[in-house]
Design a protein around this motif. Structure first.
Motif, PDB file in Angstrom:
ATOM      1  N   LYS A 224       0.832  -1.219   0.000  1.00 15.00           N
ATOM      2  CA  LYS A 224       0.000   0.000   0.000  1.00 15.00           C
ATOM      3  C   LYS A 224       0.862   1.264   0.000  1.00 15.00           C
ATOM      4  O   LYS A 224       0.666   2.167  -0.816  1.00 15.00           O
ATOM      5  CB  LYS A 224      -0.938   0.014   1.229  1.00 15.00           C
ATOM      6  CG  LYS A 224      -1.871  -1.176   1.286  1.00 15.00           C
ATOM      7  CD  LYS A 224      -2.750  -1.129   2.506  1.00 15.00           C
ATOM      8  CE  LYS A 224      -2.015  -1.285   3.820  1.00 15.00           C
ATOM      9  NZ  LYS A 224      -1.300  -2.574   3.967  1.00 15.00           N
ATOM     10  N   SER A 225       1.808   1.300   0.932  1.00 17.28           N
ATOM     11  CA  SER A 225       2.675   2.485   1.002  1.00 17.28           C
ATOM     12  C   SER A 225       3.504   2.589  -0.275  1.00 17.28           C
ATOM     13  O   SER A 225       3.728   3.678  -0.808  1.00 17.28           O
ATOM     14  CB  SER A 225       3.602   2.402   2.210  1.00 17.28           C
ATOM     15  OG  SER A 225       2.852   2.185   3.381  1.00 17.28           O
ATOM     16  N   MET A 226       3.936   1.436  -0.752  1.00 15.72           N
ATOM     17  CA  MET A 226       4.743   1.382  -1.968  1.00 15.72           C
ATOM     18  C   MET A 226       3.982   1.979  -3.157  1.00 15.72           C
ATOM     19  O   MET A 226       4.520   2.782  -3.933  1.00 15.72           O
ATOM     20  CB  MET A 226       5.052  -0.088  -2.231  1.00 15.72           C
ATOM     21  CG  MET A 226       6.090  -0.331  -3.265  1.00 15.72           C
ATOM     22  SD  MET A 226       6.321  -2.118  -3.454  1.00 15.72           S
ATOM     23  CE  MET A 226       7.606  -2.100  -4.695  1.00 15.72           C
ATOM     24  N   LEU A 302      -2.448  10.070   3.619  1.00 13.17           N
ATOM     25  CA  LEU A 302      -2.353   9.714   5.029  1.00 13.17           C
ATOM     26  C   LEU A 302      -2.155   8.204   5.133  1.00 13.17           C
ATOM     27  O   LEU A 302      -3.083   7.424   4.898  1.00 13.17           O
ATOM     28  CB  LEU A 302      -3.614  10.151   5.796  1.00 13.17           C
ATOM     29  CG  LEU A 302      -3.952  11.651   5.769  1.00 13.17           C
ATOM     30  CD1 LEU A 302      -5.103  11.957   6.738  1.00 13.17           C
ATOM     31  CD2 LEU A 302      -2.753  12.525   6.115  1.00 13.17           C
ATOM     32  N   ASP A 303      -0.933   7.803   5.471  1.00 11.28           N
ATOM     33  CA  ASP A 303      -0.612   6.380   5.604  1.00 11.28           C
ATOM     34  C   ASP A 303      -0.993   5.974   7.017  1.00 11.28           C
ATOM     35  O   ASP A 303      -0.804   6.759   7.942  1.00 11.28           O
ATOM     36  CB  ASP A 303       0.888   6.183   5.365  1.00 11.28           C
ATOM     37  CG  ASP A 303       1.207   4.770   4.903  1.00 11.28           C
ATOM     38  OD1 ASP A 303       0.276   3.940   4.867  1.00 11.28           O
ATOM     39  OD2 ASP A 303       2.370   4.504   4.572  1.00 11.28           O
ATOM     40  N   GLU A 304      -1.514   4.755   7.203  1.00 12.14           N
ATOM     41  CA  GLU A 304      -1.984   4.283   8.512  1.00 12.14           C
ATOM     42  C   GLU A 304      -3.077   5.217   9.043  1.00 12.14           C
ATOM     43  O   GLU A 304      -2.964   5.769  10.134  1.00 12.14           O
ATOM     44  CB  GLU A 304      -0.826   4.222   9.519  1.00 12.14           C
ATOM     45  CG  GLU A 304       0.478   3.629   9.005  1.00 12.14           C
ATOM     46  CD  GLU A 304       0.414   2.139   8.723  1.00 12.14           C
ATOM     47  OE1 GLU A 304      -0.632   1.529   9.028  1.00 12.14           O
ATOM     48  OE2 GLU A 304       1.371   1.600   8.152  1.00 12.14           O
ATOM     49  N   LEU A 305      -4.107   5.396   8.248  1.00 15.07           N
ATOM     50  CA  LEU A 305      -5.172   6.357   8.566  1.00 15.07           C
ATOM     51  C   LEU A 305      -5.734   6.260   9.994  1.00 15.07           C
ATOM     52  O   LEU A 305      -5.912   7.286  10.652  1.00 15.07           O
ATOM     53  CB  LEU A 305      -6.301   6.241   7.532  1.00 15.07           C
ATOM     54  CG  LEU A 305      -7.459   7.229   7.666  1.00 15.07           C
ATOM     55  CD1 LEU A 305      -6.985   8.661   7.467  1.00 15.07           C
ATOM     56  CD2 LEU A 305      -8.564   6.923   6.659  1.00 15.07           C
TER      57      LEU A 305
HETATM   58 MG    MG Z   1       2.425   0.941   4.847  1.00 17.41          MG
END
Ligand code: MG
Ligand code: ATP
Length: 507
Positions: A224-226, A302-305
């Motif tokens: 996801k972050s990638m 927003l990562d890790e919402l």
């Molecule tokens: Mg991540």
């Protein structure tokens, strides 16, 4: 003895003209600044006194009164040092020059050097509009001012240099746009590195093409972050107007990189979840733009919402809808634009494996609910596309070939944006996600099949009116990517698919 010249002030993103008046009278030596000066403006007298003496001029021994008009708006920041100093020199007859067509802005060092300030771009645009001809600014702000046409911009290093110029003894060459070419675009991470995850990639392509909001949900390590970090590589180019708008915000926030005339790539802001509500939406005693405004015309990620403070995220609800945010403080209320594509990523539960076919989720029903509950229904409703990013299969990871390169995806995104620019010419709307209801009505024609499908989806998924509107806009973008004038069944059904995940997790 009296003198008057002009400077400028900032209120939010808007600049206004400030008249700097100086009066010298007989009496006990004193130095007063009136006209609602803030703390930094009051301190200006000490800097001016030292800068004047250290540049070889005389500090007048009289009663000095400086008035900053209009007196009903608070003046903030050290930008009046330079105009105050010049007005003192004029009033004390150490300088004789006609300055009614000039604007002076700059902070002073004690040795007379002129230091850069915030907000130059807005002030320069305002000066042109108000009919000024000459614009004297700190050397460090030259790049930023160089994009403004119709004004002779003089970038000043120190007081001595400026005075020699004003007396006609030496020349300062006006700043030219040619001196500050745009740097080469940065090297972005490429989508070709991401194996599998075709649905997620497709969704991000649609989001980039139409400016839509996306929520990615999936187990740890699925990419996801990638994926999000590669989004900047496919965003369409900014138009000049968009670039100026975004640059104004960075200029006011003092975040414009040195020597950079314009923010010319769409911003991608990815704040950490420890950010405060004011950091996210904007705030402070003199309201500063927050991350959502710094992402204007670009992406807020927003990562890790669920880890973000709920209050901070919920405060984004209205701005996400309106594309602007009003921040009210005792000193007044300012409006910052924040037309962003909002992208978020999260795990479905604390352990991360809820709903995963290959892992056992160890969380209790209650803890899953409370984790998901940190993302409220109304916020979820504002996210146009909810996509699942499942764990990658071994075969996909080990296969030699990666995915399609960002360059190719970007071509399609750019073509879809070009259709939108043509469609919305003269309306102020820039992308499908920002369409008003009238524009949606006018430009989103569904074929009979598509209409029928939408009706049944609306009823069976019990969608909200907002969700309906957002699905239509996403379908418009999908049709644009396929260069189709009307929205057909395939387009609308794909758009609906991106809205069905909230039922899996949130109900
Ligand atoms: Mg991540
Ligand atoms: N689809 C993929 N293709 C290639 N590498 C991948 C993929 N997914 C994950 N990886 C590798 O795993 C690493 C971790 O992925 P990433 O940080 O994107 O996971 P995540 O979904 O954000 O996890 P979390 O939910 O824990 O934040 C990546 O840096 C990359 O090296």
């Amino acid at each position: 003895m009296f003198s008057k010249l002009y400077s400028a002030g900032m209120f939010g993103l808007d600049a206004f003209t400030v008249a700097v008046e100086c009066d010298l009278t007989q009496g006990l030596p004193a130095f007063d600044i009136v006209g609602l000066p803030g703390a930094a403006v009051k301190e200006s007298k000490d800097r001016v006194r030292s800068a004047l003496k250290n540049s070889g001029f005389e500090y007048p021994v009289s009663r000095i009164t400086i008035n900053l008009a209009p007196a009903d708006i608070r003046k903030e920041g050290p930008i009046y040092d330079l105009p105050v100093l010049i007005s003192l020199l004029k009033a004390s007859r150490q300088l004789d020059a006609e300055l009614s067509d000039a604007v002076f802005i700059g902070e002073l060092s004690l040795n007379g050097a002129v230091r850069p300030v915030r907000g130059i771009l807005s002030m320069a645009l305002h000066a042109v509009k108000s009919g000024f001809k000459r614009f004297y600014i700190p050397y460090g702000n030259a790049a930023e001012a160089s994009v403004v046409k119709g004004l002779d911009i003089y970038a000043v290093r120190n007081v001595s240099e400026l005075l020699a110029h004003l007396k006609g003894e030496a020349d300062i060459a006006p700043v030219s746009g040619k001196d500050y070419p745009l740097p080469a675009p940065p090297e972005y991470l490429d989508f070709a590195d991401v194996r599998g995850q075709e649905t997620a990639k497709r969704a991000l392509e649609i989001a980039a093409a139409g400016g839509h909001n996306v929520l990615m949900i999936g187990p740890p390590g699925s990419g996801k972050s990638m994926l999000a970090k590669r989004l900047p590589s496919i965003l369409p180019e900014m138009s000049f107007d968009e670039a100026v708008e975004t640059t104004k915000i960075y200029s006011v926030a003092g975040l414009l990189p040195e020597g950079m005339p314009l923010i010319f790539e769409r911003p991608f802001r990815s704040p950490h979840h420890t950010i405060s509500p004011a950091g996210l939406s904007g705030g402070g005693s003199m309201p500063r733009p927050g991350e959502i405004s710094l992402a204007h015309n670009g992406v807020l990620f927003l990562d890790e919402l669920p880890e973000f403070p709920k209050q901070a995220v919920e405060a984004l609800r209205q701005p996400l809808e309106d594309g602007k945010i009003r921040i009210s403080r005792a000193s007044g209320s300012v409006l910052y634009p924040c037309s962003v594509s909002f992208v978020a990523a999260m795990n479905p539960c604390p352990c991360g494996f809820f709903g995963d076919p290959d892992h056992v989720c160890r969380c209790s029903r209650k803890s899953v609910q409370s984790y998901l509950g940190r993302v409220s229904g109304p916020l979820l409703d504002r996210l146009d596309m909810h996509i699942e990013v499942p764990a990658v299969k071994y075969d996909e990871l080990s296969s030699g070939s990666g995915g399609e390169a960002s360059k190719e995806i970007r071509k399609r995104v750019t073509a879809a944006r070009a259709l939108q620019s043509e469609r919305f010419a003269g309306t102020g709307c820039r992308c499908n996600a920002a369409m008003s209801s009238e524009l949606t009505e006018k430009h989103c024609r569904l074929t009979a099949d598509a209409e029928k499908f939408m009706r049944s989806a609306f009823e069976s998924l019990s969608l909200s009116a907002r969700a309906y509107g957002r699905i239509i806009k996403v379908a418009r973008t999908i049709a644009d990517l396929a260069a189709s004038e009307t929205i057909e069944l395939v387009h609308i059904s794909e758009a609906v698919r991106y809205r069905s995940l909230d039922r899996k997790y949130w109900q």
